[in-house]
Design a protein around this motif. Sequence first.
Motif, mmCIF file in Angstrom:
data_model
loop_
_atom_site.group_PDB
_atom_site.id
_atom_site.type_symbol
_atom_site.label_atom_id
_atom_site.label_comp_id
_atom_site.label_asym_id
_atom_site.label_seq_id
_atom_site.Cartn_x
_atom_site.Cartn_y
_atom_site.Cartn_z
ATOM 1 N N GLU A 63 0.887 -1.064 -0.334
ATOM 2 C CA GLU A 63 0.256 -0.060 -0.214
ATOM 3 C C GLU A 63 0.872 1.187 -0.162
ATOM 4 O O GLU A 63 1.510 1.325 0.942
ATOM 5 C CB GLU A 63 -0.546 -0.161 0.880
ATOM 6 C CG GLU A 63 -1.511 1.225 1.175
ATOM 7 C CD GLU A 63 -2.395 1.489 2.372
ATOM 8 O OE1 GLU A 63 -3.108 1.735 3.419
ATOM 9 O OE2 GLU A 63 -2.621 0.036 3.217
ATOM 10 N N PRO A 96 2.153 4.900 1.171
ATOM 11 C CA PRO A 96 2.201 5.677 2.068
ATOM 12 C C PRO A 96 0.951 7.035 1.459
ATOM 13 O O PRO A 96 0.942 7.523 0.258
ATOM 14 C CB PRO A 96 2.874 6.484 1.907
ATOM 15 C CG PRO A 96 4.131 5.874 1.622
ATOM 16 C CD PRO A 96 3.195 4.890 0.238
ATOM 17 N N LYS A 97 -0.209 6.814 2.346
ATOM 18 C CA LYS A 97 -1.329 8.105 1.728
ATOM 19 C C LYS A 97 -0.987 9.864 2.733
ATOM 20 O O LYS A 97 -0.590 9.980 4.109
ATOM 21 C CB LYS A 97 -2.570 8.466 2.891
ATOM 22 C CG LYS A 97 -3.511 6.806 2.034
ATOM 23 C CD LYS A 97 -4.594 6.269 2.490
ATOM 24 C CE LYS A 97 -5.130 4.885 2.244
ATOM 25 N NZ LYS A 97 -6.027 4.492 2.528
ATOM 26 N N VAL A 153 -1.041 13.429 4.694
ATOM 27 C CA VAL A 153 -2.303 13.725 5.476
ATOM 28 C C VAL A 153 -2.106 15.185 5.398
ATOM 29 O O VAL A 153 -1.305 15.668 5.496
ATOM 30 C CB VAL A 153 -1.797 12.643 6.719
ATOM 31 C CG1 VAL A 153 -2.771 13.301 7.915
ATOM 32 C CG2 VAL A 153 -2.176 11.838 7.145
ATOM 33 N N TRP A 196 8.883 12.356 7.609
ATOM 34 C CA TRP A 196 7.918 12.553 6.432
ATOM 35 C C TRP A 196 8.398 13.379 6.443
ATOM 36 O O TRP A 196 8.870 14.571 6.305
ATOM 37 C CB TRP A 196 6.794 12.262 7.741
ATOM 38 C CG TRP A 196 6.539 11.300 8.150
ATOM 39 C CD1 TRP A 196 6.827 10.415 9.023
ATOM 40 C CD2 TRP A 196 4.813 11.111 9.012
ATOM 41 N NE1 TRP A 196 6.202 9.751 9.476
ATOM 42 C CE2 TRP A 196 5.134 9.664 8.943
ATOM 43 C CE3 TRP A 196 3.973 11.641 7.799
ATOM 44 C CZ2 TRP A 196 3.761 9.466 9.783
ATOM 45 C CZ3 TRP A 196 2.243 10.950 8.084
ATOM 46 C CH2 TRP A 196 2.293 9.649 9.113
ATOM 47 N N THR A 238 3.735 13.596 4.177
ATOM 48 C CA THR A 238 3.004 12.418 3.483
ATOM 49 C C THR A 238 4.858 10.687 4.341
ATOM 50 O O THR A 238 5.669 10.999 4.179
ATOM 51 C CB THR A 238 3.870 12.284 2.153
ATOM 52 O OG1 THR A 238 3.190 12.920 1.622
ATOM 53 C CG2 THR A 238 3.747 11.042 1.723
ATOM 54 N N PRO A 247 -5.653 13.183 12.176
ATOM 55 C CA PRO A 247 -6.498 11.740 12.004
ATOM 56 C C PRO A 247 -5.274 10.133 12.731
ATOM 57 O O PRO A 247 -4.644 10.182 12.192
ATOM 58 C CB PRO A 247 -6.255 10.835 10.589
ATOM 59 C CG PRO A 247 -5.195 12.259 9.871
ATOM 60 C CD PRO A 247 -5.537 13.113 10.740
ATOM 61 N N ASN A 257 -5.264 7.680 13.393
ATOM 62 C CA ASN A 257 -4.853 6.437 12.266
ATOM 63 C C ASN A 257 -3.561 6.278 11.244
ATOM 64 O O ASN A 257 -2.636 5.519 11.269
ATOM 65 C CB ASN A 257 -5.703 5.334 11.646
ATOM 66 C CG ASN A 257 -7.120 4.424 13.004
ATOM 67 O OD1 ASN A 257 -6.047 4.453 14.053
ATOM 68 N ND2 ASN A 257 -7.796 4.826 12.296
ATOM 69 N N GLU A 258 -4.175 7.231 10.775
ATOM 70 C CA GLU A 258 -2.528 7.862 9.402
ATOM 71 C C GLU A 258 -1.433 8.009 10.914
ATOM 72 O O GLU A 258 -0.134 7.706 9.908
ATOM 73 C CB GLU A 258 -3.269 8.676 8.679
ATOM 74 C CG GLU A 258 -4.434 8.518 8.033
ATOM 75 C CD GLU A 258 -4.356 7.375 7.141
ATOM 76 O OE1 GLU A 258 -2.721 6.752 7.063
ATOM 77 O OE2 GLU A 258 -4.922 6.188 7.362
ATOM 78 N N LYS A 312 0.978 5.088 11.786
ATOM 79 C CA LYS A 312 1.760 4.105 11.000
ATOM 80 C C LYS A 312 3.271 4.605 10.445
ATOM 81 O O LYS A 312 3.201 5.716 10.538
ATOM 82 C CB LYS A 312 0.870 4.148 9.867
ATOM 83 C CG LYS A 312 -0.494 3.372 9.201
ATOM 84 C CD LYS A 312 -1.147 3.547 8.403
ATOM 85 C CE LYS A 312 -2.687 2.767 8.155
ATOM 86 N NZ LYS A 312 -3.119 2.970 7.175
#
Length: 658
Positions: free
Chosen positions: A3, A5-6, A8, A77, A89, A553, A555-556, A559
């Motif tokens: 997956e 990375p998303k 934020v 990040w 990110t 967020p 949860n994000e 990670k």
Amino acid sequence: MKEEPKPVVLSLPDDATRQERQGFNRLCSLLAEGAVGSTDVNGHDQWIKAAKIKKLYEQPLLAAAAHTVIDLVDQGWMIRTDRSEHIVTPPSASGDSEEEKARIRRQEHLRRDEQLRQSSVRRFVESMERTHQHGNQLVSIFKLMRDGRELADALQRSGACADVINPYVQVVDSSTCELTGFKLHDIWRYFRHTWSNAYATVPGRSMPILIRDASTEFHAVIGLAAISSPVVQIAERDRWMGWDTDQFLEQVRTEPTADIARWLSRRISTQLEEIYADDLLQDGVLQPADLTSPTPDVVARLRADAERHRKRHHQASTIREVRNIDRDAWVDRATTDLFRSKRSLLLAETLEVATLLGAYLSPPTAEGLAKAFTDSKARTQMRRVVRRARGERVGTVIADLTVCGAVAPYNTLAAGKLVGALAVSPRVLAAYRQKYARPSEIASAMAGRPILREPRLSFIGTTSLYGTGSSQYNRLFWPAEVMGGQSDARMGFHELGRSRSFGTSHFSSETVDALVRLSTLRGSLVRVNNLFGEGVSPRLRKVRLGIAALGWPANELLKHGRERILYGVPLVRNLRDYSIGIDEEPDYLLNPDQPEADARVANWWLERWCRPRAARQEVIASMRSHRLVRPVHHGARVPLPAGDGMPTLGQEMLPLFS
């Protein structure tokens, strides 16, 4: 496929002041430019000063946001700014394994070095390195390190034999090392500070272990390990063991047996018997007949009682904590708001289970069990029983190897594999069984009386530090007969899968403190009190609450961008059924009472790993770099951060070798 990375989006909540917004925007712009660089001492202060943020403590919202975003950038990040919005990110894993390991080491060293800069830690390290009189000798922690040149010479002269390296297990307790006068736990703690990641105490069960070398005068430390309470839910581990709830129930549905029906019936009865209910009867929440003939109204009253006491626990200005639990004070613990809430909720659930599932198990037969699977309500209750059984047994028959490794110069000889094997040896299992053959704190507090839980381990799990591989656990198998098992079987570390990269290891203590302060000041309805029994991972829950108070967020942001390889050592053949409690006796792969296991494991390691390594010139050369002469350059010495007044070997410490 991995997956990606998303990104934020980070912005301050609507109620932030103009001054807070301006300060946060300046900080994020500087972080995006990389203009300051905060990996040195007091790095957070550098960024905050550069952003011209003043009186940060008086601005808890800005403090929490600033410390969090600085930590994220420090951990790799990427950040870019778009007016008042800032997009971060997470780092993606590098395709190059060495680059990925270097990235993770940088992440870990940030927290480790933060810890090593603390004055209390520095004083501890200095006290261990300072010479003291023990008997008629001057000793320091350096006496527990082996000079690499001496070891290399001994190996080249005599080969890899017990006369050169003679390992044994020493379980760490409150006693003192007879050879040096140091407390065993202080010895363990000192060498633990040499790890790449920060030292932290583990909640729940914990049994530190030293591996020492009897061939040296002071029995030098070869390595260390720790057997601790396991992570409660790891999907890959649970599926591998066969006791994942859905997996287990599907197996039972396909092949229902009378043994499992009897186990389910026994679980329901035991669960009811192990819930203290005297105060519930006295307070009128229950009537005596309700325990044998419960109604939906009884269940509703219990749930309401649980919620009322849960709120009282989290909102109380002071928390009543019972400390004298070893003096038969289990009823006092049971009647605290925390455990009153837990008891009422569990009793409500257990009475529902007894009503909706119990009818199919009276008497418990394979046919009745099969019929229960046709009733959706009974299936739901069956899930509850299985999940409860697994949750109860996971902390007693399963453990995690939370620390495992060798120190220099032994690490050049693949002694980490020796430590791994000895950490799951009969001596360790026997010590664990003896240490924890005592009342369970949680179960006894729920029952209001001493409750013993099964202390015999069935499985020990661990994770690699890096997701790209583990030279320590890779191919770590040995003949079971080394530990007294059958000659045609083998034991060792099986690869189970990969863990999800989730946790708080990328946040500094400074950030956690700021997040906790913010959540408290903004009136979080849930308070983390660090009480045993309140829940797992207080640090994780604190960070989550603080991030939620920022409106970000959680949860994000939790990670950390690292996968780890999961490993496990099954100790019994009936792994699923003993672990969950269907089988009452473990069918061991080894002899748990084998008195000679340490020596036999050591001989196996000497032949399988040490001898081939000792024949390699580059290994011998590396070993020789670890010297115990002034100034001490040794890989087993705590690496206090440069420029922080790192202590040097004093004049009173004479060279061990010329």
